[in-house]
Design an enzyme around this catalytic site. Sequence first.
Site, PDB file in Angstrom:
ATOM      1  N   ASP A 258       0.824  -1.203   0.000  1.00 23.87           N
ATOM      2  CA  ASP A 258       0.000   0.000   0.000  1.00 23.87           C
ATOM      3  C   ASP A 258       0.864   1.261   0.000  1.00 23.87           C
ATOM      4  O   ASP A 258       1.866   1.344   0.713  1.00 23.87           O
ATOM      5  CB  ASP A 258      -0.893  -0.013   1.247  1.00 23.87           C
ATOM      6  CG  ASP A 258      -1.818   1.180   1.317  1.00 23.87           C
ATOM      7  OD1 ASP A 258      -2.631   1.348   0.397  1.00 23.87           O
ATOM      8  OD2 ASP A 258      -1.732   1.946   2.301  1.00 23.87           O
TER       9      ASP A 258
ATOM     10  N   HIS B 141       4.989   6.894  -0.506  1.00 22.79           N
ATOM     11  CA  HIS B 141       5.203   7.547   0.783  1.00 22.79           C
ATOM     12  C   HIS B 141       6.127   6.741   1.696  1.00 22.79           C
ATOM     13  O   HIS B 141       6.451   7.208   2.791  1.00 22.79           O
ATOM     14  CB  HIS B 141       3.869   7.738   1.499  1.00 22.79           C
ATOM     15  CG  HIS B 141       2.814   8.355   0.645  1.00 22.79           C
ATOM     16  ND1 HIS B 141       2.705   9.708   0.458  1.00 22.79           N
ATOM     17  CD2 HIS B 141       1.829   7.787  -0.099  1.00 22.79           C
ATOM     18  CE1 HIS B 141       1.692   9.959  -0.359  1.00 22.79           C
ATOM     19  NE2 HIS B 141       1.146   8.818  -0.709  1.00 22.79           N
TER      20      HIS B 141
ATOM     21  N   GLU C 109       1.318  -0.395  -5.063  1.00 21.24           N
ATOM     22  CA  GLU C 109       0.443   0.704  -5.453  1.00 21.24           C
ATOM     23  C   GLU C 109       1.242   2.009  -5.441  1.00 21.24           C
ATOM     24  O   GLU C 109       1.552   2.554  -4.389  1.00 21.24           O
ATOM     25  CB  GLU C 109      -0.742   0.831  -4.487  1.00 21.24           C
ATOM     26  CG  GLU C 109      -1.679   1.980  -4.840  1.00 21.24           C
ATOM     27  CD  GLU C 109      -2.122   2.791  -3.630  1.00 21.24           C
ATOM     28  OE1 GLU C 109      -2.785   3.822  -3.837  1.00 21.24           O
ATOM     29  OE2 GLU C 109      -1.781   2.419  -2.490  1.00 21.24           O
TER      30      GLU C 109
END
Length: 535
Positions: A268, A272, A299
Amino acid sequence: MNFFAELKNLFLSPFKFKSYPSAFPRMRLGPDDNLDNALMMQFFTWDTKHSEMSWWKHFEAEIPMLAKMGVTQVWLPPPNKASQKEGRGYDAYDLWDLGEFHQKGTVGTRWGTREELLLACSFAKQHGVDILIDAVLNHKLGADEVETFLAVPCNPNNRLKEEGHAREIQGWTKFNYTARAGKYSDFRWNQDHFTGLDWDHKTRTHGIYRITGPGHKGWSKHVDSELGNYDYLLGIDIDFRHPDVREDMLNWGPWVLETTGASGFRLDAIKHTDQRFLLEFLKTARSRTDMPRMFSVAEYWSGDLKRILPWIRAFEGETAFFDVPLHMNFYQASRKRARYDLRTIFNDTIVKIKPNDAVTFVDNHELIITTHQVEGQTLESWVDIHFKIQAYALILLRPGGHPCVFYGDLYPNTECYHEATARNLKLLAEARKLWAYGLCKDYFLEPNCIGFVRTGDARHQGCVVLVSNRTDVRSSDNFVHSLRMNVGPENAGSAYRSYMTQGGRVEVDKDGWGIFTCFPEAVQVWVREADDQVV
């Protein structure tokens, strides 16, 4: 580096090929004894809950049907304890609690208990369906206690720009896990293990605060450069440079795979998350579990291929990537309808440039949440029903990429279900399993109707596919698209029947040519009449 230089590095340098292998040749896409096409399915939407049973029990009940449909991998929602009783798991509280301990007001997660999860995973394995764990590693939420520490506010549009001096704030950063009492892991989180947060409890103020003070090193440099530095996404941002954090996370990866029997991960929000840590996480999980063919898909949400290519290279074939640029092309095609030139549908996509690194999809759980803020904007790129089946035909029936089917397009639900879409999607999945094999010959000749021929292999006859987005005709006109395509000399003199609708028939001449048709704004699949008995 410009886009053309990027492509040159990818395709013209033998050194680059050797250093950055593609993902799929070294990954398991399904059970080794499966001789049919592999297929992934995302088995949840954002708001999904079953009215009569837990989600894990619902999944277990559907496994035989999924296996029959040709599904070889299922991407499950995050199995970890969330910060709220009904949390989906993306609000990660405790990765080590799979629905076993009374934390956050519940023993089970939104999806069910640990026992139900493990039973479903075991049943899936018996039916030749692999499990993928949704790994939410970037952040934590739902801390048990407030701590006081120094932090500096940062500009939300440029996280490298400070908006004032460091100040004393209070943050929810202490995680005790009292109910778990050290089982599986005795690590306890505190402010030392995070880089930033978005809430000062002392002043009741929202913002983006970078934690300062002894031991803190600022934002990670190995993240996406959007907004200056995209380390921070939401909640309490994890610092993967801290040795205790690394140890706990690197232990969790192999543990969750071995506990559930899963064959890999969906990662996920990787733009970031510290890139170097993620690479170590994947390599560690692969080696410690003795799973050299462990699967992983990441992702990285961007429709810009130029931004994604460096990330693909950086991961050295350890993970595949969702083909967001292809999804965005599908979205534009669904909006523009007949004004979209179908001959360009694969332009600037991962599947065209790096087909063995692309997990192709039409829609997913995040795209139906128009109020759910992700990366500073809402993900409002839902592919309209006018083009949904055309998009699925292009990922399910062509070679290249590894397609992922979305639960919301297949099962009744209150968020996005469309009966005709579900019916046709089942037909396309069956066509993929039975006929979508061999080389692909493209007939991308018209802007509003494209076709391709799959030549088949030793076990499958192949098929012919037409896709249309034409809308400027009336039903009373009885218009159909016609494309002359060659199905090969081995099929000379045969007849093909229409599969998506009944009654169509095409005679193939002595040289293998036939004139195949398709209704406007529709999909048609043609298969040899001799294959009737396998349907």
